[in-house]
Design a protein around this motif. Structure first.
Motif, PDB file in Angstrom:
ATOM      1  N   PHE A  34      66.116  41.698 -70.749  1.00 60.13           N
ATOM      2  CA  PHE A  34      66.946  40.856 -69.897  1.00 60.13           C
ATOM      3  C   PHE A  34      66.704  41.183 -68.429  1.00 60.13           C
ATOM      4  CE2 PHE A  34      71.077  40.197 -67.669  1.00 60.13           C
ATOM      5  CZ  PHE A  34      71.125  38.812 -67.777  1.00 60.13           C
ATOM      6  N   LEU A  66      73.044  31.746 -71.835  1.00 59.18           N
ATOM      7  CA  LEU A  66      72.167  32.911 -71.806  1.00 59.18           C
ATOM      8  C   LEU A  66      72.885  34.138 -72.366  1.00 59.18           C
ATOM      9  CD1 LEU A  66      69.215  33.113 -70.804  1.00 59.18           C
ATOM     10  CD2 LEU A  66      70.083  34.315 -68.811  1.00 59.18           C
ATOM     11  N   ARG A  67      74.181  34.284 -72.058  1.00 64.28           N
ATOM     12  CA  ARG A  67      74.950  35.395 -72.595  1.00 64.28           C
ATOM     13  C   ARG A  67      75.046  35.321 -74.114  1.00 64.28           C
ATOM     14  NH1 ARG A  67      79.755  35.050 -68.024  1.00 64.28           N
ATOM     15  NH2 ARG A  67      78.664  36.269 -66.407  1.00 64.28           N
ATOM     16  N   SER A 126      60.894  38.402 -76.657  1.00 62.26           N
ATOM     17  CA  SER A 126      61.560  37.423 -75.799  1.00 62.26           C
ATOM     18  C   SER A 126      62.085  38.078 -74.538  1.00 62.26           C
ATOM     19  CB  SER A 126      62.724  36.753 -76.536  1.00 62.26           C
ATOM     20  OG  SER A 126      62.285  36.077 -77.695  1.00 62.26           O
ATOM     21  N   PHE A 144      64.802  37.135 -71.280  1.00 70.67           N
ATOM     22  CA  PHE A 144      65.835  36.230 -70.793  1.00 70.67           C
ATOM     23  C   PHE A 144      66.070  36.524 -69.315  1.00 70.67           C
ATOM     24  CE2 PHE A 144      66.538  36.902 -75.312  1.00 70.67           C
ATOM     25  CZ  PHE A 144      66.557  35.593 -75.779  1.00 70.67           C
ATOM     26  N   CYS A 196      71.730  36.387 -75.566  1.00 68.11           N
ATOM     27  CA  CYS A 196      71.531  37.835 -75.447  1.00 68.11           C
ATOM     28  C   CYS A 196      72.503  38.629 -76.317  1.00 68.11           C
ATOM     29  CB  CYS A 196      71.692  38.272 -73.993  1.00 68.11           C
ATOM     30  SG  CYS A 196      70.404  37.656 -72.893  1.00 68.11           S
ATOM     31  N   ASP A 222      68.177  35.493 -65.823  1.00 69.63           N
ATOM     32  CA  ASP A 222      69.318  34.813 -65.226  1.00 69.63           C
ATOM     33  C   ASP A 222      69.130  34.742 -63.712  1.00 69.63           C
ATOM     34  OD1 ASP A 222      71.706  33.625 -64.644  1.00 69.63           O
ATOM     35  OD2 ASP A 222      72.972  35.285 -65.278  1.00 69.63           O
ATOM     36  N   SER A 281      67.868  34.938 -81.616  1.00 71.40           N
ATOM     37  CA  SER A 281      67.546  35.625 -80.366  1.00 71.40           C
ATOM     38  C   SER A 281      68.105  37.034 -80.274  1.00 71.40           C
ATOM     39  CB  SER A 281      68.065  34.810 -79.176  1.00 71.40           C
ATOM     40  OG  SER A 281      69.471  34.634 -79.269  1.00 71.40           O
ATOM     41  N   THR A 282      69.159  37.332 -81.020  1.00 71.79           N
ATOM     42  CA  THR A 282      69.790  38.644 -80.903  1.00 71.79           C
ATOM     43  C   THR A 282      69.186  39.626 -81.907  1.00 71.79           C
ATOM     44  OG1 THR A 282      71.552  37.989 -82.438  1.00 71.79           O
ATOM     45  CG2 THR A 282      71.952  37.667 -80.083  1.00 71.79           C
ATOM     46  N   TYR A 336      60.064  33.055 -73.387  1.00 69.71           N
ATOM     47  CA  TYR A 336      61.078  33.428 -72.404  1.00 69.71           C
ATOM     48  C   TYR A 336      61.980  32.234 -72.085  1.00 69.71           C
ATOM     49  CZ  TYR A 336      57.628  31.604 -68.993  1.00 69.71           C
ATOM     50  OH  TYR A 336      56.719  30.840 -68.308  1.00 69.71           O
ATOM     51  N   LEU A 345      75.803  38.805 -75.846  1.00 63.65           N
ATOM     52  CA  LEU A 345      76.960  39.288 -75.086  1.00 63.65           C
ATOM     53  C   LEU A 345      78.211  38.464 -75.388  1.00 63.65           C
ATOM     54  CD1 LEU A 345      75.221  39.877 -71.631  1.00 63.65           C
ATOM     55  CD2 LEU A 345      75.675  41.552 -73.442  1.00 63.65           C
ATOM     56  N   ASN A 370      63.823  42.299 -77.317  1.00 65.76           N
ATOM     57  CA  ASN A 370      64.089  41.444 -76.162  1.00 65.76           C
ATOM     58  C   ASN A 370      64.282  42.255 -74.891  1.00 65.76           C
ATOM     59  OD1 ASN A 370      64.128  39.303 -78.026  1.00 65.76           O
ATOM     60  ND2 ASN A 370      66.335  39.503 -78.322  1.00 65.76           N
TER      61      ASN A 370
END
Length: 215
Positions: free
Chosen positions: A70, A47-48, A149, A151, A51, A153, A63-64, A178, A53, A68
């Protein structure tokens, strides 16, 4: 466009411990993915990466850099007014009227909180329970409006199954795609696909199945 992952390999930074090997997946708009697996298999790590990260060892995703949002398990609650806490982290959302704030609170099941003055200040990290904080995090998304999108966690881990179901039903109308990390099997019906991770002890093996194939 949805979500496209192509040949993504993920390791723990600086250790090179292989968690996920050559993951490829395509989600069309309207589809969603639940990432499951034992602890330490790379669910949050993936997931990181999605995103932005962390960097993947190889491969790529779309995705980046997009539109989006989070939703974390542990929600950051800044000091200040309830309105400020709800609008976080958007710097441009001062235009959100108090009526919109109250509607967002009602939508996520925080009707009691909506009854008071949105300008009242409190230490919200201590005033609200973990479950209420997770509801408030969803309220931020409601205020934010529809995006490409989302995300999540373990973003509903402190909530009961009924509350979780209501929030995921709301989520489906707020984004095109998602991706969730979660342990509860009750999350499966709210996702079109399930990604099962096996981690480093299985050389980064993985499997993607549809929710109907999940047993």
């Amino acid at each position: 466009e949805g979500l496209v992952l192509s040949g993504m390999t993920v390791s723990i930074p600086k250790t090179r411990r292989l968690l996920i090997d050559q993951l490829s997946c395509v989600l069309s708009p309207g589809q969603s993915l639940l990432i499951m697996g034992p602890s330490g298999t790379g669910k949050t790590s993936l997931l990181r990466v999605l995103c932005g990260l962390w960097d993947a060892d190889s491969g790529h995703s779309n995705s980046t850099g997009g539109d989006n949002f989070f939703l974390p398990q542990r929600v950051y609650m800044p000091m200040g007014s309830l309105a400020f806490c709800l609008r976080y982290p958007s710097a441009h959302s001062e235009s959100s009227s108090h009526n919109l704030l109250k509607e967002a609170l009602h939508t996520v099941g925080l009707s009691d909180l909506a009854q008071g003055d949105a300008n009242r200040e409190a230490d919200w990290a201590h005033r609200l329970s973990p479950g209420e904080q997770q509801r408030l995090s969803f309220a931020r998304l409601v205020l934010r409006g529809r995006c490409e999108s989302v995300f999540l966690d373990e973003a509903t881990s402190a909530l009961d199954v009924r509350a979780e179901a209501k929030l995921y039903t709301t989520l489906q109308s707020l984004c095109d795609t998602y991706v969730s990390v979660g342990h509860r099997e009750t999350l499966v019906p709210f996702h079109s696909h399930v990604l099962l991770l096996q981690g480093e002890h299985a050389s980064g093996a993985w499997e993607i199945i549809t929710r109907d194939e999940f047993v």
